[in-house]
Design a protein around this motif. Structure first.
Motif, PDB file in Angstrom:
ATOM      1  N   ASP A   1       0.813  -1.215   0.000  1.00 32.35           N
ATOM      2  CA  ASP A   1       0.000   0.000   0.000  1.00 32.35           C
ATOM      3  C   ASP A   1       0.845   1.264   0.000  1.00 32.35           C
ATOM      4  OD1 ASP A   1       0.829  -0.552   2.532  1.00 32.35           O
ATOM      5  OD2 ASP A   1      -1.142  -0.532   3.447  1.00 32.35           O
ATOM      6  N   ILE A   2       2.149   1.161   0.295  1.00 32.13           N
ATOM      7  CA  ILE A   2       3.072   2.261  -0.015  1.00 32.13           C
ATOM      8  C   ILE A   2       3.874   1.790  -1.218  1.00 32.13           C
ATOM      9  CG2 ILE A   2       5.038   3.634   0.734  1.00 32.13           C
ATOM     10  CD1 ILE A   2       4.062   3.582   3.494  1.00 32.13           C
ATOM     11  N   ASN A   3       3.328   2.035  -2.373  1.00 33.31           N
ATOM     12  CA  ASN A   3       3.920   1.561  -3.618  1.00 33.31           C
ATOM     13  C   ASN A   3       3.267   2.369  -4.728  1.00 33.31           C
ATOM     14  OD1 ASN A   3       4.164  -0.030  -6.116  1.00 33.31           O
ATOM     15  ND2 ASN A   3       5.037  -1.613  -4.789  1.00 33.31           N
TER      16      ASN A   3
ATOM     17  N   PHE B   1      -0.978   4.743  -7.641  1.00 34.86           N
ATOM     18  CA  PHE B   1      -1.286   5.569  -8.808  1.00 34.86           C
ATOM     19  C   PHE B   1      -1.829   4.780 -10.006  1.00 34.86           C
ATOM     20  CE2 PHE B   1       2.298   8.094  -6.796  1.00 34.86           C
ATOM     21  CZ  PHE B   1       1.443   8.994  -6.172  1.00 34.86           C
ATOM     22  N   ALA B   2      -1.339   3.562 -10.212  1.00 39.44           N
ATOM     23  CA  ALA B   2      -1.773   2.796 -11.382  1.00 39.44           C
ATOM     24  C   ALA B   2      -3.023   1.975 -11.110  1.00 39.44           C
ATOM     25  CB  ALA B   2      -0.651   1.879 -11.861  1.00 39.44           C
ATOM     26  N   ILE B   3      -3.166   1.501  -9.869  1.00 40.70           N
ATOM     27  CA  ILE B   3      -4.308   0.643  -9.545  1.00 40.70           C
ATOM     28  C   ILE B   3      -5.407   1.431  -8.830  1.00 40.70           C
ATOM     29  CG2 ILE B   3      -5.059  -1.393  -8.244  1.00 40.70           C
ATOM     30  CD1 ILE B   3      -2.255  -2.554  -8.678  1.00 40.70           C
ATOM     31  N   GLU B   4      -5.037   2.098  -7.736  1.00 39.13           N
ATOM     32  CA  GLU B   4      -6.037   2.845  -6.972  1.00 39.13           C
ATOM     33  C   GLU B   4      -6.313   4.220  -7.567  1.00 39.13           C
ATOM     34  OE1 GLU B   4      -4.414   2.873  -3.026  1.00 39.13           O
ATOM     35  OE2 GLU B   4      -5.005   0.804  -2.627  1.00 39.13           O
ATOM     36  N   LYS B   5      -5.373   4.735  -8.350  1.00 45.26           N
ATOM     37  CA  LYS B   5      -5.525   5.997  -9.089  1.00 45.26           C
ATOM     38  C   LYS B   5      -5.809   7.193  -8.183  1.00 45.26           C
ATOM     39  CE  LYS B   5      -6.992   3.573 -13.275  1.00 45.26           C
ATOM     40  NZ  LYS B   5      -5.641   3.578 -13.838  1.00 45.26           N
TER      41      LYS B   5
ATOM     42  N   ALA C   1      -0.425  13.589  -4.497  1.00 44.61           N
ATOM     43  CA  ALA C   1       0.138  13.742  -3.152  1.00 44.61           C
ATOM     44  C   ALA C   1      -0.051  12.507  -2.279  1.00 44.61           C
ATOM     45  CB  ALA C   1      -0.503  14.946  -2.467  1.00 44.61           C
ATOM     46  N   GLU C   2      -0.800  11.506  -2.745  1.00 47.10           N
ATOM     47  CA  GLU C   2      -1.197  10.403  -1.880  1.00 47.10           C
ATOM     48  C   GLU C   2      -0.012   9.610  -1.319  1.00 47.10           C
ATOM     49  OE1 GLU C   2      -3.627   7.754   0.259  1.00 47.10           O
ATOM     50  OE2 GLU C   2      -4.070   9.700  -0.651  1.00 47.10           O
ATOM     51  N   MET C   3       0.984   9.335  -2.131  1.00 47.63           N
ATOM     52  CA  MET C   3       2.097   8.526  -1.637  1.00 47.63           C
ATOM     53  C   MET C   3       2.864   9.275  -0.549  1.00 47.63           C
ATOM     54  SD  MET C   3       4.782   6.272  -3.797  1.00 47.63           S
ATOM     55  CE  MET C   3       5.944   5.183  -2.996  1.00 47.63           C
ATOM     56  N   ARG C   4       3.064  10.567  -0.747  1.00 46.43           N
ATOM     57  CA  ARG C   4       3.739  11.370   0.285  1.00 46.43           C
ATOM     58  C   ARG C   4       2.950  11.308   1.589  1.00 46.43           C
ATOM     59  NH1 ARG C   4       2.599  16.347   1.989  1.00 46.43           N
ATOM     60  NH2 ARG C   4       1.391  16.908   0.129  1.00 46.43           N
TER      61      ARG C   4
ATOM     62  N   HIS D   1       6.452  15.991  -4.990  1.00 42.27           N
ATOM     63  CA  HIS D   1       5.974  15.365  -3.752  1.00 42.27           C
ATOM     64  C   HIS D   1       6.996  14.342  -3.244  1.00 42.27           C
ATOM     65  CE1 HIS D   1       1.962  17.117  -3.687  1.00 42.27           C
ATOM     66  NE2 HIS D   1       1.862  16.881  -4.984  1.00 42.27           N
ATOM     67  N   LEU D   2       7.565  13.579  -4.155  1.00 41.74           N
ATOM     68  CA  LEU D   2       8.578  12.605  -3.755  1.00 41.74           C
ATOM     69  C   LEU D   2       9.808  13.303  -3.186  1.00 41.74           C
ATOM     70  CD1 LEU D   2       9.642   9.690  -3.638  1.00 41.74           C
ATOM     71  CD2 LEU D   2      10.416   9.973  -6.003  1.00 41.74           C
ATOM     72  N   THR D   3      10.234  14.374  -3.821  1.00 38.17           N
ATOM     73  CA  THR D   3      11.393  15.125  -3.346  1.00 38.17           C
ATOM     74  C   THR D   3      11.157  15.657  -1.932  1.00 38.17           C
ATOM     75  OG1 THR D   3      11.986  15.756  -5.602  1.00 38.17           O
ATOM     76  CG2 THR D   3      12.887  17.098  -3.826  1.00 38.17           C
ATOM     77  N   THR D   4       9.970  16.159  -1.684  1.00 47.36           N
ATOM     78  CA  THR D   4       9.640  16.696  -0.362  1.00 47.36           C
ATOM     79  C   THR D   4       9.766  15.641   0.718  1.00 47.36           C
ATOM     80  OG1 THR D   4       8.150  18.375  -1.269  1.00 47.36           O
ATOM     81  CG2 THR D   4       7.793  17.727   1.020  1.00 47.36           C
ATOM     82  N   VAL D   5       9.231  14.458   0.466  1.00 48.22           N
ATOM     83  CA  VAL D   5       9.252  13.426   1.500  1.00 48.22           C
ATOM     84  C   VAL D   5      10.661  12.843   1.672  1.00 48.22           C
ATOM     85  CG1 VAL D   5       8.674  11.359   0.124  1.00 48.22           C
ATOM     86  CG2 VAL D   5       7.839  11.579   2.457  1.00 48.22           C
ATOM     87  N   ILE D   6      11.427  12.741   0.597  1.00 47.00           N
ATOM     88  CA  ILE D   6      12.806  12.254   0.713  1.00 47.00           C
ATOM     89  C   ILE D   6      13.650  13.238   1.520  1.00 47.00           C
ATOM     90  CG2 ILE D   6      14.932  11.801  -0.589  1.00 47.00           C
ATOM     91  CD1 ILE D   6      12.909   9.514  -0.700  1.00 47.00           C
ATOM     92  N   ASP D   7      13.488  14.526   1.261  1.00 50.14           N
ATOM     93  CA  ASP D   7      14.246  15.536   2.015  1.00 50.14           C
ATOM     94  C   ASP D   7      13.855  15.535   3.487  1.00 50.14           C
ATOM     95  OD1 ASP D   7      15.782  16.379  -0.114  1.00 50.14           O
ATOM     96  OD2 ASP D   7      14.478  18.061  -0.639  1.00 50.14           O
TER      97      ASP D   7
END
Length: 295
Positions: A204-206, A211-215, A219-222, A262-268
Motif C-alpha cells: 500500500d506504499i507503492n 497511482f496505477a491501480i487505486e488511481k 500527493a497520496e504517496m507522500r 511530492h517525492l522530493t519533499t518526503v525524501i528531504d
C-alpha cells in the motif's frame, strides 16, 4: 497438513521477534527501490493507463507502451537526479533486458552506484515462463556480466512466484527477496538450498498500487509515507525494534512531472531526520545478518 500459515516463514508477530540493534543507532531504515522495466512494443503491456477502444486489447498497444517508455526516457533522469544529488543509496530492481534495450540508461544507473537486483528478464510473471529455472539463471548472469558483480537480491516481476521460485533463486546465489511483503522488519524464509532473507517491501506504499491501480491524486504517496513514519516512531519507542520503510518507485509513475516534487519533499524530510538511515538492499541484508545471526 501443516500448522504453519505459509511453508516458507514460520509465523511470528513483529513484537515477538528478538530485538535487533539498529544500524548506527538509527532505527528508521529507508530502502528506496526503483523498478526499471522493459515493456515490449510487440506484446501486450503488463498494465494499462488507457483502456483500449471497445475493451479489446491489441498490439501494438501504443498509449500504454508509451506510458512506460516515457518513464524510461523522461522519468528516470528525474529520479537519478533526485537520489544522486543527495548521495542516497538505491536498489535498482531491473529487467535484465534493459541492458540491451536501454543501454545508456543501464550504464548511467550502474555508474551512479545503484545496486542491481534481479527483476526477471522482461516484465512478465514468472508463472507464465516455460522454463523458470533457466530464465532466473540467465537474468542473473546477464546482470553479473554487466556490473561485474553477481546480484544477491531479487524482486519478482509483479510479485510473481511459483512454488519453486525461491529454490531456483537461492541455487543461483540470491540471498534476499522483496516480494514477500509480510513484515516491517526482515524475515528469514526457508529454501531447499538454505535460508533466504525477505526484506520489507510495500503493497500500500507503492506507486504502482497507489497511482496505477487505486488511481489516487499526486500527493497520496507522500501522505501515506508521512503517516507510516508517525506510526513507526511510536512503535520504535514502545517496542525498541527498528523499522524498515521501503519506498518502491517506477519511473513512469513517480518520475512524472506532477509527482516528482511530492517525492522530493518526503525524501528531504526523511534525510533531515537524525534517527533515519538510507540503505540499499545488500546493506540491509548485511546489517540483519549481523543483528540476527542464524541459530
Amino acid at each position: 497438513m501443516t500448522n504453519s500459515s505459509n511453508p516458507r516463514a514460520p509465523y511470528v508477530m513483529t513484537c515477538e521477534h528478538p530485538k535487533l540493534a539498529p544500524p548506527d543507532s538509527k532505527p528508521l531504515i529507508v530502502h528506496v527501490v526503483v523498478n526499471i522495466e522493459y515493456w515490449a512494443y510487440d506484446q501486450l503491456t503488463p498494465r494499462t493507463i488507457v483502456i483500449p477502444p471497445h475493451g479489446r486489447s491489441h498490439v501494438p498497444d501504443l498509449p500504454n507502451f508509451c506510458w512506460s517508455e516515457y518513464g524510461n526516457r523522461a522519468g528516470m533522469p528525474r529520479l537519478l537526479d533526485l537520489f544522486t544529488r543527495r548521495n542516497i543509496p538505491v536498489s535498482a530492481s531491473i529487467n535484465a533486458s534493459v541492458i540491451e534495450v536501454y543501454p545508456s540508461l543501464a550504464r548511467t544507473v550502474r555508474d551512479a552506484g545503484w545496486e542491481f537486483i534481479g527483476h526477471g528478464m522482461h516484465q512478465r510473471a514468472l508463472g507464465g515462463e516455460s522454463d523458470e529455472a533457466s530464465l532466473i539463471e540467465s537474468s542473473i548472469d546477464t546482470l553479473e556480466r554487466f556490473t561485474g558483480k553477481r546480484p544477491v537480491g531479487w524482486m519478482s516481476p509483479g510479485w510473481s512466484e511459483t512454488y519453486d521460485t525461491l529454490d531456483h533463486l537461492r541455487a543461483n546465489g540470491i540471498e534476499y527477496v522483496c516480494q514477500w511483503v509480510i513484515d516491517d522488519i526482515p524475515t528469514r524464509l526457508t529454501t531447499k538450498y538454505g535460508p533466504m532473507v525477505s526484506l520489507p517491501y510495500g503493497l500500500d506504499i507503492n506507486d504502482s498500487v497507489i497511482f496505477a491501480i487505486e488511481k489516487h491524486s499526486s500527493a497520496e504517496m507522500r501522505l501515506r509515507i508521512e503517516e507510516t513514519v508517525r506510526t513507526f516512531e511510536r512503535e520504535i519507542t514502545e517496542f525498541g525494534q527498528p523499522r524498515v520503510l521501503t519506498i518502491p518507485l517506477h519511473p513512469h509513475l513517480s518520475g512524472v512531472a506532477h509527482r516528482i516534487n511530492h517525492l522530493t519533499t518526503v525524501i528531504d524530510a526523511l534525510a533531515a531526520r537524525e534517527d533515519t538511515v538510507f540503505m540499499n538492499g545488500s546493506q540491509i541484508l548485511s546489517w540483519y545478518q549481523k543483528a540476527s545471526p542464524v541459530g
